[in-house]
Write a protein that holds these residues in place. Structure first.
Motif, PDB file in Angstrom:
ATOM      1  N   PRO A 165       0.828  -1.208   0.000  1.00  0.00           N
ATOM      2  CA  PRO A 165       0.000   0.000   0.000  1.00  0.00           C
ATOM      3  C   PRO A 165       0.865   1.262   0.000  1.00  0.00           C
ATOM      4  N   GLY A 166       0.258   2.363  -0.420  1.00  0.00           N
ATOM      5  CA  GLY A 166       0.886   3.669  -0.264  1.00  0.00           C
ATOM      6  C   GLY A 166       1.904   4.031  -1.309  1.00  0.00           C
ATOM      7  N   THR A 167       2.011   3.259  -2.383  1.00  0.00           N
ATOM      8  CA  THR A 167       3.017   3.544  -3.403  1.00  0.00           C
ATOM      9  C   THR A 167       2.450   3.305  -4.793  1.00  0.00           C
ATOM     10  N   GLY A 168       2.963   4.038  -5.754  1.00  0.00           N
ATOM     11  CA  GLY A 168       2.673   3.790  -7.157  1.00  0.00           C
ATOM     12  C   GLY A 168       3.945   3.549  -7.933  1.00  0.00           C
ATOM     13  N   ASN A 169       5.059   3.319  -7.213  1.00  0.00           N
ATOM     14  CA  ASN A 169       6.357   3.152  -7.876  1.00  0.00           C
ATOM     15  C   ASN A 169       7.224   2.214  -7.038  1.00  0.00           C
ATOM     16  N   TYR A 170       6.865   0.938  -7.069  1.00  0.00           N
ATOM     17  CA  TYR A 170       7.544  -0.085  -6.263  1.00  0.00           C
ATOM     18  C   TYR A 170       8.685  -0.679  -7.080  1.00  0.00           C
ATOM     19  N   HIS A 171       9.899  -0.651  -6.525  1.00  0.00           N
ATOM     20  CA  HIS A 171      11.088  -1.031  -7.284  1.00  0.00           C
ATOM     21  C   HIS A 171      11.730  -2.302  -6.753  1.00  0.00           C
ATOM     22  N   HIS A 172      12.342  -3.052  -7.657  1.00  0.00           N
ATOM     23  CA  HIS A 172      13.195  -4.191  -7.324  1.00  0.00           C
ATOM     24  C   HIS A 172      14.645  -3.730  -7.178  1.00  0.00           C
ATOM     25  N   GLU A 173      15.364  -4.367  -6.250  1.00  0.00           N
ATOM     26  CA  GLU A 173      16.810  -4.167  -6.121  1.00  0.00           C
ATOM     27  C   GLU A 173      17.435  -5.519  -5.776  1.00  0.00           C
ATOM     28  N   TYR A 232      26.613 -16.687   2.414  1.00  0.00           N
ATOM     29  CA  TYR A 232      26.179 -15.688   1.444  1.00  0.00           C
ATOM     30  C   TYR A 232      24.866 -16.143   0.808  1.00  0.00           C
ATOM     31  N   GLY A 233      24.115 -15.178   0.268  1.00  0.00           N
ATOM     32  CA  GLY A 233      22.884 -15.537  -0.411  1.00  0.00           C
ATOM     33  C   GLY A 233      22.359 -14.410  -1.267  1.00  0.00           C
ATOM     34  N   CYS A 234      21.417 -14.742  -2.118  1.00  0.00           N
ATOM     35  CA  CYS A 234      20.720 -13.740  -2.926  1.00  0.00           C
ATOM     36  C   CYS A 234      19.629 -13.074  -2.085  1.00  0.00           C
ATOM     37  N   ALA A 235      19.420 -11.792  -2.338  1.00  0.00           N
ATOM     38  CA  ALA A 235      18.397 -11.051  -1.602  1.00  0.00           C
ATOM     39  C   ALA A 235      17.764 -10.000  -2.508  1.00  0.00           C
ATOM     40  N   LEU A 236      16.552  -9.606  -2.161  1.00  0.00           N
ATOM     41  CA  LEU A 236      15.873  -8.492  -2.808  1.00  0.00           C
ATOM     42  C   LEU A 236      15.592  -7.418  -1.769  1.00  0.00           C
ATOM     43  N   ASP A 237      15.987  -6.196  -2.089  1.00  0.00           N
ATOM     44  CA  ASP A 237      15.634  -5.016  -1.287  1.00  0.00           C
ATOM     45  C   ASP A 237      14.527  -4.303  -2.039  1.00  0.00           C
ATOM     46  N   MET A 238      13.277  -4.620  -1.712  1.00  0.00           N
ATOM     47  CA  MET A 238      12.136  -4.011  -2.392  1.00  0.00           C
ATOM     48  C   MET A 238      11.881  -2.624  -1.797  1.00  0.00           C
ATOM     49  N   THR A 239      11.568  -1.659  -2.677  1.00  0.00           N
ATOM     50  CA  THR A 239      11.601  -0.248  -2.284  1.00  0.00           C
ATOM     51  C   THR A 239      10.408   0.522  -2.835  1.00  0.00           C
ATOM     52  N   ARG A 292      10.588  11.098  -1.958  1.00  0.00           N
ATOM     53  CA  ARG A 292       9.844  12.192  -1.313  1.00  0.00           C
ATOM     54  C   ARG A 292      10.456  12.547   0.040  1.00  0.00           C
ATOM     55  N   GLU A 293      10.715  11.511   0.858  1.00  0.00           N
ATOM     56  CA  GLU A 293      11.269  11.772   2.185  1.00  0.00           C
ATOM     57  C   GLU A 293      12.710  12.250   2.111  1.00  0.00           C
ATOM     58  N   ARG A 294      13.484  11.672   1.191  1.00  0.00           N
ATOM     59  CA  ARG A 294      14.878  12.092   1.042  1.00  0.00           C
ATOM     60  C   ARG A 294      14.954  13.562   0.648  1.00  0.00           C
ATOM     61  N   ASN A 295      14.081  13.996  -0.252  1.00  0.00           N
ATOM     62  CA  ASN A 295      14.098  15.392  -0.691  1.00  0.00           C
ATOM     63  C   ASN A 295      13.739  16.366   0.431  1.00  0.00           C
ATOM     64  N   LYS A 296      13.017  15.855   1.428  1.00  0.00           N
ATOM     65  CA  LYS A 296      12.675  16.679   2.595  1.00  0.00           C
ATOM     66  C   LYS A 296      13.656  16.472   3.745  1.00  0.00           C
ATOM     67  N   GLN A 297      14.741  15.731   3.454  1.00  0.00           N
ATOM     68  CA  GLN A 297      15.776  15.413   4.459  1.00  0.00           C
ATOM     69  C   GLN A 297      15.177  14.687   5.664  1.00  0.00           C
ATOM     70  N   ARG A 298      14.269  13.777   5.357  1.00  0.00           N
ATOM     71  CA  ARG A 298      13.646  12.941   6.371  1.00  0.00           C
ATOM     72  C   ARG A 298      14.136  11.502   6.224  1.00  0.00           C
ATOM     73  N   PRO A 299      13.944  10.664   7.243  1.00  0.00           N
ATOM     74  CA  PRO A 299      14.342   9.253   7.139  1.00  0.00           C
ATOM     75  C   PRO A 299      13.603   8.544   6.002  1.00  0.00           C
ATOM     76  N   TRP A 300      14.221   7.472   5.505  1.00  0.00           N
ATOM     77  CA  TRP A 300      13.689   6.710   4.377  1.00  0.00           C
ATOM     78  C   TRP A 300      12.771   5.574   4.785  1.00  0.00           C
ATOM     79  N   ASP A 301      12.395   5.448   6.032  1.00  0.00           N
ATOM     80  CA  ASP A 301      11.764   4.220   6.497  1.00  0.00           C
ATOM     81  C   ASP A 301      10.533   3.818   5.680  1.00  0.00           C
ATOM     82  N   LEU A 302       9.666   4.761   5.347  1.00  0.00           N
ATOM     83  CA  LEU A 302       8.471   4.421   4.581  1.00  0.00           C
ATOM     84  C   LEU A 302       8.817   3.844   3.217  1.00  0.00           C
ATOM     85  N   GLY A 303       9.927   4.283   2.655  1.00  0.00           N
ATOM     86  CA  GLY A 303      10.334   3.783   1.348  1.00  0.00           C
ATOM     87  C   GLY A 303      11.033   2.452   1.400  1.00  0.00           C
ATOM     88  N   LYS A 304      11.788   2.221   2.457  1.00  0.00           N
ATOM     89  CA  LYS A 304      12.665   1.055   2.492  1.00  0.00           C
ATOM     90  C   LYS A 304      12.197  -0.070   3.411  1.00  0.00           C
TER      91      LYS A 304
END
Length: 232
Positions: free
Chosen positions: A72-80, A106-113, A120-132
């Protein structure tokens, strides 16, 4: 002893190739902008002053092969796509040799973002928690112990969506190498078994939508897969 008011979910455990016991997920540390081409595509220069980190919550970890709802809360969900390093012994203020010795597997992982919220939060110099730190946003494939695999520079790391290659690189593109990351991070935390470090993603990150199937791999490690269903 005191009784708890309620029970918490059991920690996620990751299978280990060749082992009957599994690796419990404790803390999840993630290295930001650790491939030069990815830093560039995100509009940043390569920074060799020091690595930087963000974290993901252990309850948000899931295993490869899962089908999960589009968040929820996103329209731009990214794979990493990332190489995960599993710590196997306590280490603090480690030198290079101690850092390598601390690695269990070691292992493979996905950091979904949620990229829109991160930016949005980075541009306001806020923490990234909602994004990450997204529910179901830290995905882990089975681990391979250090005796059976090493992160040689020429090993390929790649990711596809619905069979189309999106990310394709080599581990030698890591700006901060594994021992450097552990040495630096262990100057701020007493690292311990259960700690996982996601070492960064190559260029080619991009959006996924409900119905997409994400497949990733690193040469010699168990592959990773995630399927997105409709939002809930």
């Amino acid at each position: 002893m005191h009784d708890s008011l309620f029970s918490l979910p059991e920690p996620v455990t990751i299978p280990v190739r060749g082992e009957t016991s599994e690796y419990p997920v404790g803390r999840i540390f993630c290295v930001g902008r650790n491939y030069a081409a990815h830093a560039a595509e995100m509009g940043h220069d390569v920074d060799r002053e020091a690595p930087f980190y963000f974290t993901k919550s252990a309850p948000n970890a899931i295993l490869s092969g899962a089908t999960v709802p589009y968040p929820p809360g996103t329209g731009n969900y990214h794979h990493e796509m990332e190489l995960a390093v599993a710590i196997g012994q306590p280490v603090f203020r480690a030198n290079s040799a101690e850092a390598w010795n601390a690695v269990y597997a070691y292992g493979c992982a996905l950091d979904m973002t949620r990229r829109d919220l991160q930016i949005r939060e980075r541009n306001k110099q806020r923490p990234w928690d909602l994004g990450k730190d997204v529910e179901n946003g830290a995905v882990f494939a089975p681990l391979t112990r250090t005796a059976d695999w090493s992160p040689d520079d020429d090993k390929r790391i790649h990711l596809s969506v619905n069979g189309e290659i999106r990310q394709d690189a080599k581990l030698d593109e890591l700006i901060w190498k594994i021992d450097e990351i552990i040495s630096h991070l262990s100057g701020f935390y007493h690292l311990r078994p259960g700690d996982l470090i996601l070492t960064g993603t190559p260029a080619g990150v991009g959006p996924v939508v409900a119905g997409d199937v994400i497949d990733g791999g690193i040469e010699g490690l168990d592959p990773i897969q995630l399927t997105l269903s409709d939002a809930q």
